[in-house]
Structure formats: C-alpha cells, structure tokens
Design a protein around this motif. Structure first.
Motif, PDB file in Angstrom:
ATOM      1  N   LYS A 120       5.148  18.167 -13.340  1.00  0.00           N
ATOM      2  CA  LYS A 120       6.375  18.589 -14.011  1.00  0.00           C
ATOM      3  C   LYS A 120       6.177  18.652 -15.523  1.00  0.00           C
ATOM      4  O   LYS A 120       6.639  19.590 -16.198  1.00  0.00           O
ATOM      5  CB  LYS A 120       7.506  17.633 -13.669  1.00  0.00           C
ATOM      6  N   VAL A 121       5.467  17.674 -16.069  1.00  0.00           N
ATOM      7  CA  VAL A 121       5.192  17.666 -17.506  1.00  0.00           C
ATOM      8  C   VAL A 121       4.339  18.866 -17.886  1.00  0.00           C
ATOM      9  O   VAL A 121       4.591  19.532 -18.904  1.00  0.00           O
ATOM     10  CB  VAL A 121       4.481  16.349 -17.908  1.00  0.00           C
ATOM     11  N   SER A 160       4.569  10.037  -6.890  1.00  0.00           N
ATOM     12  CA  SER A 160       5.590  10.253  -7.912  1.00  0.00           C
ATOM     13  C   SER A 160       4.951  10.538  -9.270  1.00  0.00           C
ATOM     14  O   SER A 160       5.408  11.419 -10.026  1.00  0.00           O
ATOM     15  CB  SER A 160       6.506   9.037  -8.007  1.00  0.00           C
ATOM     16  N   ASN A 161       3.863   9.827  -9.567  1.00  0.00           N
ATOM     17  CA  ASN A 161       3.164  10.030 -10.835  1.00  0.00           C
ATOM     18  C   ASN A 161       2.551  11.429 -10.895  1.00  0.00           C
ATOM     19  O   ASN A 161       2.609  12.118 -11.920  1.00  0.00           O
ATOM     20  CB  ASN A 161       2.075   8.961 -10.990  1.00  0.00           C
ATOM     21  N   GLN A 162       1.952  11.874  -9.752  1.00  0.00           N
ATOM     22  CA  GLN A 162       1.389  13.215  -9.710  1.00  0.00           C
ATOM     23  C   GLN A 162       2.485  14.280  -9.894  1.00  0.00           C
ATOM     24  O   GLN A 162       2.285  15.287 -10.584  1.00  0.00           O
ATOM     25  CB  GLN A 162       0.666  13.437  -8.376  1.00  0.00           C
ATOM     26  N   VAL A 183       0.835  -1.203   0.000  1.00  0.00           N
ATOM     27  CA  VAL A 183       0.000   0.000   0.000  1.00  0.00           C
ATOM     28  C   VAL A 183       0.868   1.250   0.000  1.00  0.00           C
ATOM     29  O   VAL A 183       0.608   2.219  -0.728  1.00  0.00           O
ATOM     30  CB  VAL A 183      -0.946  -0.020   1.218  1.00  0.00           C
ATOM     31  N   GLU A 184       1.931   1.248   0.836  1.00  0.00           N
ATOM     32  CA  GLU A 184       2.823   2.410   0.887  1.00  0.00           C
ATOM     33  C   GLU A 184       3.553   2.612  -0.435  1.00  0.00           C
ATOM     34  O   GLU A 184       3.723   3.741  -0.911  1.00  0.00           O
ATOM     35  CB  GLU A 184       3.832   2.224   2.024  1.00  0.00           C
ATOM     36  N   ASP A 185       3.978   1.508  -1.032  1.00  0.00           N
ATOM     37  CA  ASP A 185       4.648   1.608  -2.347  1.00  0.00           C
ATOM     38  C   ASP A 185       3.700   2.186  -3.392  1.00  0.00           C
ATOM     39  O   ASP A 185       4.102   3.017  -4.243  1.00  0.00           O
ATOM     40  CB  ASP A 185       5.145   0.229  -2.789  1.00  0.00           C
ATOM     41  N   LYS A 186       2.432   1.754  -3.293  1.00  0.00           N
ATOM     42  CA  LYS A 186       1.445   2.264  -4.254  1.00  0.00           C
ATOM     43  C   LYS A 186       1.255   3.768  -4.072  1.00  0.00           C
ATOM     44  O   LYS A 186       1.171   4.521  -5.042  1.00  0.00           O
ATOM     45  CB  LYS A 186       0.121   1.530  -4.076  1.00  0.00           C
ATOM     46  N   GLN A 187       1.172   4.191  -2.786  1.00  0.00           N
ATOM     47  CA  GLN A 187       0.996   5.626  -2.527  1.00  0.00           C
ATOM     48  C   GLN A 187       2.190   6.437  -3.029  1.00  0.00           C
ATOM     49  O   GLN A 187       2.028   7.524  -3.602  1.00  0.00           O
ATOM     50  CB  GLN A 187       0.796   5.856  -1.019  1.00  0.00           C
ATOM     51  N   GLN A 188       3.379   5.886  -2.801  1.00  0.00           N
ATOM     52  CA  GLN A 188       4.579   6.580  -3.289  1.00  0.00           C
ATOM     53  C   GLN A 188       4.584   6.690  -4.812  1.00  0.00           C
ATOM     54  O   GLN A 188       4.954   7.715  -5.385  1.00  0.00           O
ATOM     55  CB  GLN A 188       5.837   5.853  -2.793  1.00  0.00           C
TER      56      GLN A 188
END
Length: 528
Positions: free
Chosen positions: A46-47, A39-41, A30-35
C-alpha cells in the motif's frame, strides 16, 4: 527453578495436558506472526502504491502548472523573447542617441571616435525616385559661374501606405460607314463579374485575412483611414465568391498529394459559431502534406465538424502509402488492414520524456533525451548537405542512427522492469516501446522524416488565425477558409509571394481551361 518440583509432582495426564496447551499457544503465536507478516506485506504494498500515486500526481500537477503559468512566468516563448530583444534594441538606440547629444560639444579623439555600423544595402527591386538637391543659383559670390564636378548619393527607405486608385476601362466604339458594322472590344473577364474589385484587390483582402490574420472589420478600418469605405458585407461577399472560384485548385492539389507515396497528417481544433446555434461547437482542420524531401511542396487543409476517424478515412479513401502521424486512433483501422503503413513521430516520444525532465528533473528521462538528441543531431547534419539524396540519408542513418536506436531500445527495455508500472516514467517508456516499429521505420527509407514536425509547422497559420478571427461562422466558411489557406500556404512552401500568386491566378482563372488547372497550382505556377 521453582516450577521443576511442581512439574515433578504432576501426574502423567496433567503433564500431557500442559504440553498440549503449550503446543496450542505456540501454534497461536505462529499464526499471529504469519498474520502480522501478511499485514506488514500488505502495508508495504500500500505504501509503494501510494508512493507511485504521489509521484504521478506530483508530475501531473507540475505539468499543469507549467502549462498554465510558464508563459506568464520566467519561461518565455520564442515570440516573447523576440519582443524582449526588440525592447532591448530600442533602449540601446535611445541611450546611444542621448550619449551622442551629451558628447556633441566635446572633440572626439581617434580612440573615442564612434564606429558606425555597416548599413545593409537596400533591395535592388525597389522603385527609385530621384530627388535632386541643387543650389538655387550657380553664380558664385565672386561673379564666376560654378562648375559641377560630381555628386554624392544617399539612399533612404521610404514607405507609402496602401493606395487605392480607379481603373477606368475605356472601350472605343468603331463603326463602318459602308456596312454599318460596329466593333468594340469586350471587357476582360473577372472572377467577380460586374464587381468593382480587381484581382489585385481581391488577393490583398484574402492574403490580409488568411496570411496576415486580419479580420475583415480590421481591414475595413485600415481602408477607411485612406479614404475608402468598404462595407464588411461587401468584403465578405468577395471572400465568399473567391473561395468558390478557388475550390477547383484546392481539389486539384488534393489529387496531387494523394499521388504521393509518403504523406504527413495532423489535425487541430477550430471553434465553429453557427447562426442558428446558441453555443459554439468545435470543428477540426485536418492537414495533409508532402514531406520536405519531396520535389512537390504542397499542403491541403480539410475542414470537418469533428475529429472522427471517418473524416481521415474519407479523405484518404483508395490511397495506399506511408502515413506520418501522431498516435491518433483515427488512423488505426487503415493501419490494421494493411492499406497504409504507419510512420511514427519521434518528437512525440521525446515530448513524453521532456515533460518528465522539466517537471521532475528525472535522471532517467535525461538519459533518454540525450540518446534522442543524438538522433536529431544526425538529421540536422543531413539537412546541411546540399541536395542530399534519399540514398545518402539512408546510408548515414544505417551507419550512425541505427546503433543509437538499438542502444535506446536496450535502455528502454532495461528500465521498463525497474520503474513502477503505473508511474509517469513507465508510461513514457511504454509509449515508445509500443510504437517502436513505427518510430524506427525512418531508418530504412531515406524518403521518410524522423518526426511529424513538418505538418505541425503547417498548422501554425491556423493557430495564429483563430486567435484573431476567433471562430469560423459555419462549416461552409470553414471549408472556404481551408481552400484559400491551402493555396496561400502551398505558395509559401514553394517560395512564392502569396499576393503575387493569387493576383495572377484570379486574373487568369476566368478564362483558364479546366483541363489545364494544374498549371495554376503553386508548385507549377509561372508568372504570366
């Protein structure tokens, strides 16, 4: 299926430990998914930021390319188009003449006969020199005397280059033999006492330099071709002394302008090359003018060493009214204090969207341009009305322009939230919204124009002049030029011939009473 027997064989403690491990692994997932989501956001933001920057840089690059290459490419200025028209007309005339020569020996039918264009009549004010063409003898070959039955008249436009001539002032001496009284008329007073130049010649030099933009060294070459050699130092001395003599008129005109309730203001750079300095410096010409709706048509130029707002503060000291200007910060202090009311320039607001349109073909910019164009169309129609009053302009603007301005405001607010905040489009929208009160002020007063283009047109002589004389020799010469150009440009605004105006003023100035100096200002001047 194979794990069930295995799990069934585990003890309670082992099952509990295994469940805890699974829970920990699930929590880690779950924590990896949130990270990953964070990161995606971050990458998406940035894009988006890079996309806005790219759009901004592409807009600026296209703008710079347009400024640098447009006039050298297919984009022609009005003057270049005029030159192109001249070349085309010259070619047409040449081809017509060649065709005429080729067809000279061929008989012309009624259908092929060339239609000659109707020639414009020559002006009535030109002097007329009659040239008689009569036969050498009025005796007919049969022996009879010819009788004149009429004449044909043809007019030709001739030109005589500028001619110098001497004025010999002869003052007779008269004496009374009885009382030995000597009487002699005094010499007329001249602007340059004991100089050789008449007011007409001085006016010609001033107009040639400041209206026709001919530097003194070019004028000298022209004079040499007709046999008169005047040193540049002599011409410079004449200009300098005339500038001083005409200064009271420029000062009087300044006071007239400061009595008006509405004034235009603008400024433009002029290079200053002083003798003691190794490098040129940038000076500024400040211009202040009455509006085109004012019964008094006048403009005054003020030459200053910088663009500091203090110069405008000094010029407008004590004046209260409505100032039409661009968004220059030098006027903001007076606006904030309430001493002056800012009237915005719609042309500057339009220019922001126009630059977007020509560089990026923005559909959003095109919509803004269409609305602003409707406002300008109304102003154009008002100019077509003879003797249109301020009240007529006010009523028409309230009736037709006000709804368009409301529509434009709603449109700007709508797209302000839709476009990226740092994009060129957002900057163009924010420019108008921040100045909305100043931009819409003209709707409530028929004495106000929609933009500041009137004063920008009065700056064109300086733009043309500095391309010819390149720089001012000093701050003093810059102000002298400003005084002379003030009178020349104001004369033009009042429909006067600058040469005739200055010739008469320089002739009358030495004996004119200072308290009546306003009679010599362009809007009051009457020929002697």
């Amino acid at each position: 299926m194979n794990m069930l027997p295995h799990l069934s064989q585990l003890t309670h403690e082992q099952l509990l430990e295994f469940t805890q491990q699974l829970a920990m692994q699930n929590q880690q997932l779950v924590e990896d998914k949130q990270q990953l989501e964070q990161s995606n956001q971050h990458l998406d933001a940035k894009v988006q930021h890079l996309s806005v920057l790219t759009q901004k840089y592409e807009h600026e690059l296209a703008l710079f390319k347009r400024h640098k290459f447009a006039q050298k490419n297919e984009h022609l200025t009005a003057k270049q188009i005029s030159l192109l028209d001249e070349a085309v007309e010259e070619d047409i005339a040449a081809v017509d003449l060649e065709l005429e020569r080729l067809n000279a020996d061929q008989p012309k039918s009624a259908e092929t006969k060339a239609i000659k264009p109707k020639r414009r009549p020559l002006p009535d004010h030109l002097a007329i020199i009659r040239i008689e063409h009569e036969p050498a003898s009025t005796q007919c070959s049969c022996g009879c005397t010819l009788r004149r039955i009429g004449e044909d008249l043809s007019e030709k436009l001739n030109f005589r280059p500028a001619q110098f001539y001497k004025e010999q002032h002869i003052r007779g001496k008269w004496v009374c033999d009885q009382c030995n009284t000597l009487i002699q008329e005094p010499m007329p007073a001249y602007v340059i006492d004991k100089g050789i130049a008449t007011p007409e010649l001085l006016s010609h030099v001033l107009v040639s330099k400041y209206a026709d933009h001919l530097p003194l060294y070019r004028q000298r070459l022209i004079y040499q071709r007709v046999g008169v050699d005047l040193a540049c130092s002599t011409l410079s001395e004449w200009v300098g002394q005339c500038g001083v003599q005409l200064e009271p008129l420029a000062e009087a005109l300044k006071q007239i302008i400061l009595q008006q309730q509405v004034i235009h203001a603008d400024e433009t750079p002029v290079t200053v090359m002083q003798i003691a300095e190794k490098k040129p410096k940038k000076g500024y010409v400040w211009a202040y003018a009455t509006t085109q709706y004012n019964s008094i048509q006048a403009v005054i130029y003020d030459f200053q060493p910088s663009r500091s707002g203090q110069h405008a503060e000094d010029f407008l000291k004590g004046w209260q009214g409505q100032l039409i200007c661009d968004d220059y910060s030098g006027y903001k202090a007076r606006f904030a204090s309430g001493q002056m009311i800012e009237v915005g320039c719609m042309a500057h607001a339009r220019r922001k969207f126009h630059e977007l349109h020509v560089t990026g073909k923005s559909l959003i910019a095109e919509q803004a341009l269409q609305l602003i164009q409707q406002l300008y169309q109304i102003e154009a129609e008002l100019r077509e009305i003879p003797d249109c009053s301020a009240e007529q302009r006010h009523q028409r603007r309230q009736q037709d322009s006000q709804p368009i301005m409301r529509q434009l405001y709603v449109w700007l607010k709508e797209y302000q939230d839709k476009v990226p905040k740092s994009s060129p489009t957002a900057k163009a929208i924010n420019y108008s919204l921040k100045r909305w009160s100043a931009l819409s002020r003209y709707l409530d007063d028929g004495n106000l124009p929609i933009d500041n283009n009137w004063i920008e047109n009065q700056m064109r002589p300086w733009a043309l002049g500095r391309k010819n004389w390149l720089f001012a020799g000093s701050l003093r010469s810059g102000q002298r030029a400003a005084n002379i150009m003030t009178l020349i440009q104001s004369a033009k605004l009042n429909g006067l011939d600058p040469y005739a105006y200055l010739s008469d003023v320089l002739k009358r100035l030495p004996t004119h009473k200072m308290k009546d100096i306003e009679a010599l200002l362009p809007h009051n001047w009457k020929p002697a």
